[in-house]
Write an enzyme that holds these catalytic residues in place. Structure first.
Site, PDB file in Angstrom:
ATOM      1  N   ASP A  47       0.838  -1.188   0.000  1.00 16.47           N
ATOM      2  CA  ASP A  47       0.000   0.000   0.000  1.00 16.47           C
ATOM      3  C   ASP A  47       0.882   1.250   0.000  1.00 16.47           C
ATOM      4  O   ASP A  47       1.613   1.496   0.961  1.00 16.47           O
ATOM      5  CB  ASP A  47      -0.888  -0.011   1.251  1.00 16.47           C
ATOM      6  N   ASP A  48       0.855   2.002  -1.092  1.00 10.75           N
ATOM      7  CA  ASP A  48       1.600   3.265  -1.196  1.00 10.75           C
ATOM      8  C   ASP A  48       3.112   3.069  -1.339  1.00 10.75           C
ATOM      9  O   ASP A  48       3.892   3.919  -0.911  1.00 10.75           O
ATOM     10  CB  ASP A  48       1.355   4.170   0.020  1.00 10.75           C
ATOM     11  N   CYS A  86      -5.874   4.238  -4.202  1.00 10.34           N
ATOM     12  CA  CYS A  86      -5.990   2.838  -3.797  1.00 10.34           C
ATOM     13  C   CYS A  86      -7.137   2.084  -4.449  1.00 10.34           C
ATOM     14  O   CYS A  86      -6.934   1.080  -5.136  1.00 10.34           O
ATOM     15  CB  CYS A  86      -6.145   2.803  -2.282  1.00 10.34           C
ATOM     16  N   ASP A 272      -0.046  -0.786  -5.135  1.00 10.20           N
ATOM     17  CA  ASP A 272      -1.271  -0.214  -5.708  1.00 10.20           C
ATOM     18  C   ASP A 272      -1.019   1.151  -6.345  1.00 10.20           C
ATOM     19  O   ASP A 272      -1.797   1.589  -7.187  1.00 10.20           O
ATOM     20  CB  ASP A 272      -2.403  -0.140  -4.683  1.00 10.20           C
TER      21      ASP A 272
END
Length: 484
Positions: A47-48, A86, A272
């Site tokens: 994530d990120d 996201c 993502d």
């Protein structure tokens, strides 16, 4: 929008409504005898995470397990997500469509306009209909969740910080592998790291990483062009999250090895979108849309290969369906398997496309972008208005925090983007020098504009309709702050 054939729709409905063992499988229909040939699938998302891995050349990244995965598999140097936000990005991975096609144009749970279109074919739906045992660990973050049939769910709601406990993630994966019996499986593992919030607690969560970075140990990410103690503190937290993520991937792969399934399992690792800093996440700049992508497919491909092909996360669904021997519905992607051997098929794409629509509703600021192997065009569709999301975290300008020499125009473009931005990624990888108004670039600009328009027309971009942009802004309650 493309629609399911009645047969595919029926199979998808059956997959959601009946036990997997009772469903006639697509694999049996199209690839018999396929049961013995089908691969298990593990799709891992961070994530990120930007391309801040040791294997991508980042000297600060402590990522031995991901570096080893790349050494055993194939690393893609030019992989793009479909939107640097996201929910939109994840929906594209699981549908093979761009956000303006699948409908999840902003964060899940934020607005009725941000929701997957009903009736779309999804990767979990097709795999479950084909007899796969499906599991998800961590966030799904797509509306509606029932479009994605999983047999086992752990922490699949929007709040997903618990997956920072990477030991627990490995334990849940171990249980899932025991529960599957003899069925082929699809396990979708979503780590929250290195997502915000950043704090002293997140720098070392449950003892990981063992030796966290501090602000004194790091430098600002190179695409930022600004520096401050607060930025360095956040960059340190970002790298500490990456280290914890890497530990988690190592523990997960260890569980797969203990279960004796690695030799029959395709492992995909991807982010993502890019890092949670200004000029990255929620933009169409390279730091936002260019992501790490590693695929390990046993018996296929060349270990340690680094592919320069232009690939997109819309390609993940076709790739994984090929591994599962499941017939591919119509998507915007294509299987990456031919690239794993190191040869690029003659008809492989020469252009990549991405977009941005919104994060939260108040961040609606639509963009479309296209790139070749070297040049990139960004079309800011609402350039008469100011960008409402110009900074993330502490990467903002202030009287005491100014851009580095030569970066003033770059930050003007961030706050007040012109309609078109054209960059030469070979000599200007951080997109600081807009060439759109250079006479010598006029033909290249026109060519890329035409390619972008053709893509938007072919994929049915709703914002080509003149009334749709004002309608969406009104529905989202978005005004316009003049850029002047």
């Amino acid at each position: 929008m493309r629609r399911l054939s009645w047969l595919a729709a029926l199979l998808l409905w059956l997959g959601a409504a009946a036990p997997a063992s009772a469903v006639p499988t697509l694999a049996e229909q199209n690839f018999a005898p396929a049961q013995a040939q089908r691969m298990n699938i593990v799709l891992i998302t961070a994530d990120d995470l930007g391309k801040s891995l040791g294997t991508y050349g980042d000297p600060l990244a402590q990522t031995p397990h991901l570096d080893a995965l790349a050494a055993r598999g194939v690393l893609f140097e030019r992989a793009w997500v479909t939107q640097a936000s996201c929910s939109s990005s994840r929906a594209s991975m699981l549908t093979g469509l761009y956000p303006h096609q699948h409908g999840q144009i902003g964060l899940a749970g934020q607005h009725a306009e941000f929701s997957l279109r009903r009736g779309l074919t999804t990767l979990p739906g097709l795999l479950r209909a084909a007899g796969y045992f499906n599991g998800i660990i961590g966030k799904l973050h797509i509306d509606p969740p029932d479009a994605f049939p999983f047999d086992r769910r752990w922490n699949a709601d929007n709040g997903a910080m618990e997956s920072r406990d990477v030991r627990r993630v490995a334990s849940v994966a171990r249980d899932f592998l025991r529960q599957r019996g003899s069925r082929p499986f699809f396990l979708y593992v979503n780590y929250f790291d290195p997502h915000r919030p950043y704090s002293s607690e997140s720098d070392q969560f449950l003892g990981l990483p063992a030796a966290p970075y501090t602000a004194e140990d790091v430098t600002p990410l190179p695409f930022l062009g600004i520096d401050s103690p607060l930025i360095r503190s956040e960059v340190a937290s970002y790298y500490n999250g990456i280290s914890r993520l890497d530990t988690g991937v190592g523990l997960l792969l260890q569980e797969l090895a203990r279960a004796g399934v690695l030799e029959r399992t395709v492992v995909v690792f991807v982010s993502d979108h890019g890092a949670p800093f200004s000029r990255a996440k929620t933009t169409t700049y390279e730091a936002g849309v260019s992501v790490p992508l590693i695929i390990q497919w046993p018996g296929t491909g060349r270990a340690g290969l680094r592919s320069e092909a232009l690939v997109s996360t819309v390609d993940l669904m076709p790739t994984l369906l090929e591994a599962a021997r499941v017939a591919l519905p119509r998507t915007e992607g294509r299987s990456l398997r031919p690239l794993l051997s190191g040869t690029t098929p003659p008809q492989w794409r020469g252009l990549l496309f991405t977009e941005y629509n919104a994060h939260a509703p108040e961040h609606f600021y639509p963009r479309r972008a296209v790139r070749t192997t070297r040049f990139k065009l960004i079309h800011n569709l609402d350039s008469a208005c100011r960008n409402p999301l110009s900074y993330i975290g502490n990467t903002r300008l202030s009287p005491t925090v100014r851009p580095a020499p030569g970066w003033n125009a770059t930050y003007r473009n961030l706050f007040h983007p012109p309609e078109f931005e054209l960059y030469d990624l070979l000599v200007d990888p951080f997109e600081t020098n807009n060439l759109a108004n250079r006479p010598q670039q006029a033909q290249r600009l026109a060519n890329l504009q035409a390619a972008l328009l053709q893509w938007r027309q072919r994929t049915g971009d709703p914002l080509l309709e003149p009334t749709e942009l004002p309608r969406l802004k009104a529905a989202l309650g978005v005004g316009c702050v003049s850029r002047r």
